[in-house]
Scaffold this motif. Structure first.
Motif, PDB file in Angstrom:
ATOM      1  N   PHE A 121       7.256  -2.838  30.170  1.00 34.00           N
ATOM      2  CA  PHE A 121       7.945  -3.965  29.544  1.00 34.00           C
ATOM      3  C   PHE A 121       8.438  -4.940  30.607  1.00 34.00           C
ATOM      4  O   PHE A 121       8.337  -6.155  30.446  1.00 34.00           O
ATOM      5  N   ASP A 122       8.973  -4.406  31.712  1.00 38.50           N
ATOM      6  CA  ASP A 122       9.440  -5.271  32.801  1.00 38.50           C
ATOM      7  C   ASP A 122       8.286  -6.098  33.338  1.00 38.50           C
ATOM      8  O   ASP A 122       8.389  -7.296  33.564  1.00 38.50           O
ATOM      9  N   ASP A 123       7.163  -5.397  33.515  1.00 40.01           N
ATOM     10  CA  ASP A 123       5.955  -6.006  34.020  1.00 40.01           C
ATOM     11  C   ASP A 123       5.542  -7.199  33.153  1.00 40.01           C
ATOM     12  O   ASP A 123       5.149  -8.247  33.644  1.00 40.01           O
ATOM     13  N   LEU A 124       5.640  -7.007  31.851  1.00 36.11           N
ATOM     14  CA  LEU A 124       5.168  -8.022  30.902  1.00 36.11           C
ATOM     15  C   LEU A 124       6.280  -8.963  30.457  1.00 36.11           C
ATOM     16  O   LEU A 124       6.044  -9.880  29.689  1.00 36.11           O
ATOM     17  N   GLY A 125       7.495  -8.713  30.928  1.00 37.14           N
ATOM     18  CA  GLY A 125       8.600  -9.564  30.530  1.00 37.14           C
ATOM     19  C   GLY A 125       8.999  -9.404  29.071  1.00 37.14           C
ATOM     20  O   GLY A 125       9.473 -10.345  28.433  1.00 37.14           O
ATOM     21  N   ILE A 126       8.804  -8.220  28.530  1.00 39.81           N
ATOM     22  CA  ILE A 126       9.175  -7.976  27.135  1.00 39.81           C
ATOM     23  C   ILE A 126      10.579  -7.367  27.099  1.00 39.81           C
ATOM     24  O   ILE A 126      10.877  -6.444  27.838  1.00 39.81           O
ATOM     25  N   HIS A 159       5.278 -16.867  25.247  1.00 36.99           N
ATOM     26  CA  HIS A 159       5.399 -15.603  25.958  1.00 36.99           C
ATOM     27  C   HIS A 159       4.065 -14.863  25.961  1.00 36.99           C
ATOM     28  O   HIS A 159       3.610 -14.361  26.986  1.00 36.99           O
ATOM     29  N   LEU A 160       3.437 -14.827  24.783  1.00 37.15           N
ATOM     30  CA  LEU A 160       2.138 -14.160  24.661  1.00 37.15           C
ATOM     31  C   LEU A 160       1.127 -14.802  25.605  1.00 37.15           C
ATOM     32  O   LEU A 160       0.377 -14.115  26.298  1.00 37.15           O
ATOM     33  N   GLU A 168      -6.050 -12.493  15.908  1.00 28.57           N
ATOM     34  CA  GLU A 168      -4.984 -13.306  15.308  1.00 28.57           C
ATOM     35  C   GLU A 168      -3.604 -12.858  15.777  1.00 28.57           C
ATOM     36  O   GLU A 168      -2.752 -12.514  14.962  1.00 28.57           O
ATOM     37  N   PRO A 169      -3.381 -12.840  17.083  1.00 27.85           N
ATOM     38  CA  PRO A 169      -2.115 -12.272  17.566  1.00 27.85           C
ATOM     39  C   PRO A 169      -0.916 -13.143  17.233  1.00 27.85           C
ATOM     40  O   PRO A 169       0.209 -12.660  17.239  1.00 27.85           O
ATOM     41  N   THR A 170      -1.114 -14.413  16.968  1.00 19.77           N
ATOM     42  CA  THR A 170       0.048 -15.292  16.820  1.00 19.77           C
ATOM     43  C   THR A 170       0.431 -15.546  15.374  1.00 19.77           C
ATOM     44  O   THR A 170       1.356 -16.295  15.112  1.00 19.77           O
ATOM     45  N   SER A 171      -0.258 -14.877  14.435  1.00 20.83           N
ATOM     46  CA  SER A 171      -0.005 -15.226  13.033  1.00 20.83           C
ATOM     47  C   SER A 171       1.426 -14.901  12.611  1.00 20.83           C
ATOM     48  O   SER A 171       1.932 -15.487  11.674  1.00 20.83           O
ATOM     49  N   GLN A 220       8.352  -8.717  17.262  1.00 18.53           N
ATOM     50  CA  GLN A 220       8.614  -7.744  18.329  1.00 18.53           C
ATOM     51  C   GLN A 220       7.648  -6.568  18.230  1.00 18.53           C
ATOM     52  O   GLN A 220       7.180  -6.040  19.243  1.00 18.53           O
ATOM     53  N   ARG A 221       7.361  -6.185  17.006  1.00 18.62           N
ATOM     54  CA  ARG A 221       6.396  -5.094  16.840  1.00 18.62           C
ATOM     55  C   ARG A 221       5.047  -5.502  17.390  1.00 18.62           C
ATOM     56  O   ARG A 221       4.326  -4.707  17.984  1.00 18.62           O
ATOM     57  N   GLN A 222       4.711  -6.772  17.195  1.00 21.43           N
ATOM     58  CA  GLN A 222       3.468  -7.305  17.726  1.00 21.43           C
ATOM     59  C   GLN A 222       3.441  -7.172  19.246  1.00 21.43           C
ATOM     60  O   GLN A 222       2.451  -6.793  19.837  1.00 21.43           O
ATOM     61  N   MET A 223       4.587  -7.488  19.877  1.00 21.10           N
ATOM     62  CA  MET A 223       4.690  -7.395  21.337  1.00 21.10           C
ATOM     63  C   MET A 223       4.464  -5.964  21.791  1.00 21.10           C
ATOM     64  O   MET A 223       3.831  -5.705  22.809  1.00 21.10           O
ATOM     65  N   VAL A 224       5.006  -5.005  21.039  1.00 22.60           N
ATOM     66  CA  VAL A 224       4.821  -3.590  21.383  1.00 22.60           C
ATOM     67  C   VAL A 224       3.336  -3.245  21.330  1.00 22.60           C
ATOM     68  O   VAL A 224       2.801  -2.557  22.216  1.00 22.60           O
TER      69      VAL A 224
END
Lengths: 346, 500
Positions: free
Chosen positions: B129-134, B182-183, B170-173, B149-153
């Motif tokens: 998460f640190d690596d990805l800034g999440i 961020h994505l 469709e990651p941004t839907s 947030q679930r999408q980020m996981v």
């Protein structure tokens, strides 16, 4: 024919899979067909007129309870209190129709409509309790009906202790009641078709209309298919759940009302495990535990096939204890095949 | 930027036939290491089928897949993952009652001897998460977190496999603008590391921004592959639909009339909706903008009575409406298209017909409580025709239709209730360009008929293109109101951040 053309158009691997799917999806019917054929070859009298009429009669007797349970399964629920509810209704019906009444000493034989009304009211109230707990508190149907099943059994045992009966089997019901239920509707050769077959047909027709031609029926399928979507779409979800279980309770009550006169003797084990047969019949008939799927015709076919098997196994003189194993296996296999149909293929 | 221009993944001449349909017809796509390759096409163009063939979900009928020059044939997605090919799915499949790290390491829990190690799991998750800034708590339960947030996981999970190829479907839907940024930072980071990224989306603007190459598919066929820089938005649309679609939005012809709907002091009992007041006119399209969880959806659902209100009065044409539940709201002339079609919209196993008529059954009462079949069939057919819904028959299970067609069926369901006010929550989510245009047109037609439309959307251009006014929500409060003709995306974003 269209299916056949489609099959021809496929490449061999797909065709093999399509045929495999077709066989698997109808596996229950295939197994049953083979069983019937086998029994018929072993004991040809299995498919005699008398035997067939007997199977029809048994089917008619078990159909109302199966339709009740079917509604609960369509809601993606279940009802394991069905059998005990049948038992309680049978006890009450018998209790009001005894010629020599030990339960209520001195009570004369009551009018048949009154007895019917009494069991229907009791059935509806139990259904209301079941449905209310599910709709209001979102308790899982299994837990709710597991509990009410015990409660109802307690009532049955207490009821049979009334007066000077002391828990004995109730028998000696009035002539009028027995005629009303088991009197001859018509005869095929020497085989009698009793009155209750007619009632069962009427009840089935009414249930068909309710399921298919009323807003309540449509709502039942909608709630079973997707409760949240139903809630958004203007369906009164709580009311629908409660009504389905009340309808089921009434159908169990009618089953009990018929059974008391049909068997002509009622005790604490009347109705025991009926729900297992009813659930098995529904699942064989394609009323799916997935929810939102099922037809009245499916319930009829399910009950019929199940009775064919039971009668057939009797013809083969199969050990009664083995019958339980067969029933259990039927439910299990039918469910496995059914769930396979609705799996999202990945 | 890209440190390796070689082809990492090559799908060659992929063919897939379903009974009666050729879903993929000799499609060839090459993805180079260190690039983002966008895959575009209308719903049903074959993008998902192609990806399913890559992951072995479907067995391809023809063609070859090469990963780093070696032919591969994955048996299932686990096989693909272990070989460095991961996918972030559009529809999240997560164990909702479990926490974030349980989901991250599911199937490969770090262990101490025979026991799973919570500590190792936590540390590994935090590092990633640190690596990805999440900024997500690894111990938070999935069901308590917003979809974004679930999408980020899910994205972090895909990255955690050290994948060489990552597919984003469709990651941004369900992401807000900030989260999309961020994505994109994450995707750029992965690109810099030399990953090959396949990016599936319907959103033109983000495709133009993020991708290096664009492949366009139509009707199961490969149509074109070009560097993103060489394609204009109009070109992409033209290639996708195979016909000229000059504008993304139909011309606005509706003329808002007198004040019609009044909402006062709307506050939520179990959510943070706080004292929202607004008015909407007859024939007006009123947009609701805001970040995810800003209360946009809650406004609509509270008006419709499927969320409990703490306070609030709703007045339609001077008449107070109680709207205590959906049934009452429908009677009062409201209709509500929910955000999550699969969860709260469709009755998957039931037919198109039943999905269409369920909210307007009282129209079909013939003899007392008995429903007539003929009028149900007529109504269903009317909306299949009017909405151009593509379905084999009225009796097809709705779950077998594409998302866009499902949406059309549900819109038909609501139009049959003859509503005066339409509450539309993300009406075009996960729908292709052609169908989107049809839905915009429909919204404007409804406004032209004097209906009031309230529309929530995360796509700013959509709100600007279709609405008359836009209300901006922030932190459960109404942060402001803007005129859609004169406002800018910047103004809306500023308002959206007001109470966030």
């Amino acid at each position: 024919m269209k299916k056949l053309d489609e099959l021809k158009a496929m490449n061999p691997a797909d065709r093999k899979r399509a045929i495999g799917d077709l066989l698997m999806n109808n596996a229950m019917f295939i197994i049953i067909a083979i069983t019937i054929l086998y029994i018929w070859i072993r004991v040809p009298s299995f498919l005699s007129v008398t035997s067939i009429i007997n199977i029809m009669n048994l089917t008619a007797a078990k159909l109302p309870i199966a339709l009740g349970v079917g509604g609960c399964i369509i809601l993606a629920g279940t009802d394991i209190s069905a059998g005990r509810q049948v038992g309680l209704a049978a006890c009450i019906a018998a209790g009001l129709q005894l010629t020599v009444n030990k339960l209520f000493p001195g009570l004369a034989v009551q009018p048949i409509p009154l007895a019917l009304l009494a069991v229907i009211v009791v059935g509806a109230v139990i259904g209301l309790v079941n449905g209310f707990c599910m709709a209001q508190f979102k308790v899982h149907p299994f837990i709710v009906t597991l509990s009410t099943q015990l409660i109802v059994y307690g009532f049955i045992l207490m009821f049979l202790q009334f007066g000077t009966n002391g828990g004995q089997t109730l028998s000696g019901m009035s002539e009028g009641y027995r005629d009303f239920i088991s009197g001859t509707l018509f005869k095929v050769g020497t085989a009698k078709v009793p009155m209750y077959v007619l009632y069962s047909i009427i009840i089935t027709a009414v249930v068909w209309v309710i399921w298919n031609k009323t807003a309540f029926g449509k709502n039942m399928f909608a709630v079973g298919s997707n409760e949240d979507a139903a809630n958004v779409s203007g369906v009164n979800v709580k009311k629908t759940i409660i009504l389905v279980f009340m309808m089921a309770g009434i159908l169990y009550a009618i089953t009990g009302f018929i059974d008391a006169a049909r068997i002509a003797s009622v005790n604490a084990t009347t109705g025991l495990n009926y729900e297992a047969d009813a659930i098995a019949a529904c699942v064989i008939g394609g009323i799916s535990f997935v929810g939102g799927i099922g037809k009245v015709s499916g319930a009829i076919i399910g009950v019929l096939l199940l009775q064919v098997i039971f009668v057939g196994l009797n013809f083969l003189s199969v050990d009664a204890n083995l019958l339980y194993i067969v029933k259990g296996l039927i439910i299990l296999v039918a469910c496995c095949i059914d769930m396979r149909k609705y799996l999202v293929r990945k | 930027m890209a440190n390796n221009e070689s082809v990492l993944l090559r799908m060659e001449d992929i063919t897939k036939v379903f009974p009666g349909v050729k879903a993929l017809d000799g499609v060839t796509v090459e993805v180079r290491a260190g690039t983002v390759h966008a895959l575009m096409g209308e719903n049903g163009a074959g993008k998902s089928t192609l990806m399913k063939c890559l992951f072995g979900v479907y067995h391809k009928d023809g063609g070859h897949i090469y990963l780093e020059g070696k032919e591969v044939d994955f048996k299932n997605s686990k096989d693909a993952l272990e070989n460095g090919v991961a996918m972030v799915h559009q529809e999240l499949n997560q164990a909702l009652t479990r926490n974030v790290m349980d989901n991250m390491w599911l199937g490969r829990f770090p262990k101490n001897g025979p026991f799973t190690s919570e500590k190792k799991m936590y540390d590994a998750t935090m590092k990633l998460f640190d690596d990805l800034g999440i900024t997500v708590n690894p111990k938070a339960i999935m069901s308590t977190m917003p979809v974004s947030q679930r999408q980020m996981v899910e994205i972090a999970k895909a990255v955690s496999y050290d994948s060489k190829v990552i597919v984003f479907d469709e990651p941004t839907s369900s992401l807000t603008e900030v989260e999309v940024e961020h994505l994109f930072r994450i995707i750029n980071m992965l690109r810099d590391r030399g990953c090959a990224i396949i990016y599936i989306s319907h959103k033109m603007a983000e495709i133009k921004r993020i991708s290096d190459d664009i492949t366009i598919m139509r009707d199961g066929k490969w149509i074109a592959t070009h560097p993103a820089a060489d394609l204009e938005m109009a070109d992409i649309i033209r290639l996708m639909v195979g016909r000229e679609l000059t504008n993304q939005f139909p011309p606005k012809t509706n003329k808002p009339g007198e004040t019609y709907l009044k909402v006062e002091n709307l506050s939520g009992m179990y959510n943070k909706l706080d004292n929202v007041c607004f008015e909407a006119r007859r024939g007006e399209v009123l947009g609701l903008a805001g970040l995810d969880a800003s209360g946009r959806t809650e406004v609509l659902e509270s008006i419709f009575g499927i969320r409990t209100r703490k306070s609030g009065t709703i007045t339609l044409a001077g008449k107070p409406c109680k709207n205590r539940n959906s049934g009452e709201s429908i009677k009062n002339g409201f209709a509500m298209l929910t955000e999550e079609r699969r969860a709260t919209g469709i009755f998957g196993v039931r037919s198109i017909l039943e999905n269409t008529v369920i909210s307007s059954l009282s129209r079909h009462k013939k003899f007392g409580p008995l429903l007539g079949m003929k009028t149900q069939v007529e109504d269903t057919q009317k909306y299949i025709d009017a909405m151009h819904t593509k379905t084999p028959s009225q009796h097809t299970q709705i779950r077998s239709l594409s998302g866009g067609n499902q949406q059309k069926v549900i819109i038909g369901r609501w139009l049959l209730t003859e509503p005066e006010v339409l509450l539309l929550d993300e009406p075009t989510r996960g729908i292709d360009v052609g169908a989107k245009y049809e839905i915009y047109q429909l919204i404007l037609d409804l406004a032209n008929q004097g209906k009031t439309v309230l529309m929530v959307s995360s796509e700013m251009p959509e709100l600007l293109g279709v609405c008359d006014r836009i209300l901006v929500m922030s932190g459960g409060k109404l942060a402001g109101e803007v005129d859609a003709r004169t406002t800018t995306q910047e103004e809306i974003m500023t308002l959206a951040a007001k109470y966030a």
